[in-house]
Design an enzyme around this catalytic site. Structure first.
Site, PDB file in Angstrom:
ATOM      1  NE  ARG A 254      12.247 -10.131  -7.502  1.00  0.00           N
ATOM      2  CZ  ARG A 254      11.670 -11.303  -7.246  1.00  0.00           C
ATOM      3  NH1 ARG A 254      12.334 -12.251  -6.620  1.00  0.00           N
ATOM      4  NH2 ARG A 254      10.438 -11.561  -7.619  1.00  0.00           N
TER       5      ARG A 254
ATOM      6  CG  ASP B 150      -3.761   9.546 -12.763  1.00  0.00           C
ATOM      7  OD1 ASP B 150      -4.208   8.998 -11.721  1.00  0.00           O
ATOM      8  OD2 ASP B 150      -4.474  10.184 -13.563  1.00  0.00           O
TER       9      ASP B 150
ATOM     10  CG  ASP C  81      -1.770   1.212   1.324  1.00  0.00           C
ATOM     11  OD1 ASP C  81      -2.784   1.235   0.611  1.00  0.00           O
ATOM     12  OD2 ASP C  81      -1.430   2.134   2.089  1.00  0.00           O
TER      13      ASP C  81
ATOM     14  CG  ASN D  72      -4.206  11.815  -6.169  1.00  0.00           C
ATOM     15  OD1 ASN D  72      -3.476  11.848  -7.141  1.00  0.00           O
ATOM     16  ND2 ASN D  72      -4.922  10.761  -5.847  1.00  0.00           N
TER      17      ASN D  72
ATOM     18  CD  GLU E 251      -4.583   4.674  -1.581  1.00  0.00           C
ATOM     19  OE1 GLU E 251      -3.961   4.785  -0.515  1.00  0.00           O
ATOM     20  OE2 GLU E 251      -5.448   5.475  -1.965  1.00  0.00           O
TER      21      GLU E 251
ATOM     22  CG  HIS F  68      -6.691  13.630  -9.129  1.00  0.00           C
ATOM     23  ND1 HIS F  68      -6.893  12.513  -8.351  1.00  0.00           N
ATOM     24  CD2 HIS F  68      -7.394  14.631  -8.540  1.00  0.00           C
ATOM     25  CE1 HIS F  68      -7.685  12.823  -7.339  1.00  0.00           C
ATOM     26  NE2 HIS F  68      -8.007  14.104  -7.422  1.00  0.00           N
TER      27      HIS F  68
END
Length: 122
Positions: free
Chosen positions: A107, A62, A45, A53, A87, A58
């Site tokens: 990794r 993105d 997360d 944002n 996200e 935005h």
């Protein structure tokens, strides 16, 4: 299936960043022939993503998601893996030992840490 239907299905199962979304994941899991409880799931997360944002807009958010998708997909490029965008990113891995899962998670973290800016000036 016609090309238009194929494109519509792809669009409904993938986010703009190209990663499979929750709908794709739910469909794939419901059709899975693998034995229940076999495999490994890693969930990542992005902390404080809303702040990106809110601060940069935005389009910048993105861009960050696209960069994250690309990095994680590059590190999860085995046929048994899938990533779900947004996200939150989910990698579904085949059976592995806890030590192998730890190495895989490390990794993926290294891939994320590779270039923290993702093209967004902070």
């Amino acid at each position: 299936m016609s090309k238009v239907n194929e494109r519509l299905r792809f669009s409904s199962e993938h986010d703009p960043d190209g990663l499979s979304n929750r709908r794709y994941f739910n469909e794939r899991c419901s059709r899975s022939t693998a034995a229940p409880g076999r495999g490994c799931v890693l969930l990542a997360d992005l902390d404080h993503f809303k702040r990106i944002n809110d601060t940069y807009g935005h389009p910048a958010g993105d861009a960050v998601l696209a960069a994250m998708s690309q990095r994680l997909s590059a590190r999860c490029a085995r046929p048994t893996n899938s990533s779900v965008g947004g996200e939150e990113f989910l990698a579904v891995l085949g059976p592995m030992t806890p030590a192998q899962a730890d190495l895989t998670a490390e990794r993926l973290l290294q891939a994320v840490r590779a270039s923290p800016s993702c093209g967004v000036d902070t």
